[in-house]
Design an enzyme around this catalytic site. Structure first.
Site, PDB file in Angstrom:
ATOM      1  N   ASP A 222     -82.502  93.837 -71.260  1.00 34.94           N
ATOM      2  CA  ASP A 222     -82.585  94.487 -72.224  1.00 34.94           C
ATOM      3  C   ASP A 222     -83.022  95.809 -72.015  1.00 34.94           C
ATOM      4  O   ASP A 222     -84.320  96.184 -72.072  1.00 34.94           O
ATOM      5  CB  ASP A 222     -83.193  94.081 -73.550  1.00 34.94           C
TER       6      ASP A 222
ATOM      7  N   GLU B  46     -77.239  94.583 -71.756  1.00 33.48           N
ATOM      8  CA  GLU B  46     -76.843  94.730 -73.143  1.00 33.48           C
ATOM      9  C   GLU B  46     -76.122  96.312 -73.042  1.00 33.48           C
ATOM     10  O   GLU B  46     -76.560  97.238 -72.425  1.00 33.48           O
ATOM     11  CB  GLU B  46     -78.026  94.783 -74.122  1.00 33.48           C
TER      12      GLU B  46
ATOM     13  N   ASP C 170     -88.726  92.728 -76.693  1.00 37.24           N
ATOM     14  CA  ASP C 170     -87.872  93.126 -75.478  1.00 37.24           C
ATOM     15  C   ASP C 170     -87.319  92.012 -74.637  1.00 37.24           C
ATOM     16  O   ASP C 170     -86.213  91.788 -74.395  1.00 37.24           O
ATOM     17  CB  ASP C 170     -88.367  94.328 -74.737  1.00 37.24           C
TER      18      ASP C 170
END
Length: 189
Positions: free
Chosen positions: A11, A71, A143
């Site tokens: 991420d 992502e 996160d």
């Protein structure tokens, strides 16, 4: 015969880049590790990116994932923040690519839909579902939970991605066909 596949989810973020490592064997998922790579906000951008690069390189070297999922960047109202996120995302894509690992990218809405059943799920819902799907997962920051969700998404969608890539290789050949074929062979393990 199904073998274990170690999937690293990333991420990306300039302040904090979450990472999460799982093992997938068919539809069975197991938690391995997760955490956050940080950069010092007082440093110039280039040095912050170097910190992220070094941290992610350590993770890839230490945990030796088979596949990586990152992502995708979403565009928000703050163009400057989006640009900074893009820099961090570039590092997140570059590190596994330099290690010769296949990298898949997923939109945030797909990650949310895959993990929580709702493409607009809140972070709390994502964290709860990650904990449900990976009961041994221990994450202190959102996160890291998000990175695990990205890895879970890849575990769920990796077969479809491999099929798409096979069609592209079969259709075109092209200069990168040999490298793509090698990456596909790793996906089939």
């Amino acid at each position: 015969m199904t073998t274990d596949v170690r999937i690293l989810g990333i991420d990306p973020g300039l302040r904090r880049t979450g990472w999460g490592l799982i093992t997938a064997r068919g539809s069975k998922l197991s938690y391995l590790a997760c955490g956050v790579v940080t950069s010092d906000g007082d440093l110039p951008l280039a040095l912050r990116l170097r910190e992220l690069h070094e941290g992610l390189t350590r993770i890839v070297t230490t945990y030796t994932p088979d596949e990586v999922s990152v992502e995708e960047t979403f565009v928000n109202k703050d163009a400057q923040a989006t640009l900074k996120l893009g820099h961090a995302r570039a590092v997140a894509l570059l590190v596994p690519a330099l290690a010769g690992l296949p990298v898949a990218e997923y939109a945030a809405n797909l990650v949310k839909k895959t993990v929580a059943g709702n493409g607009h799920a809140e972070k709390v819902q994502i964290q709860a579902m990650v904990k449900f799907l990976l009961p041994k997962a221990e994450f202190k920051l959102a996160d890291a939970a998000d990175a695990l969700a990205i890895a879970i998404t890849h575990a769920s969608h990796r077969g479809a991605i491999a099929l798409d890539r096979r069609h592209a290789v079969a259709a075109g050949g092209g200069p990168g066909a040999a490298r793509i074929a090698a990456a596909l062979a790793r996906l089939d393990r």
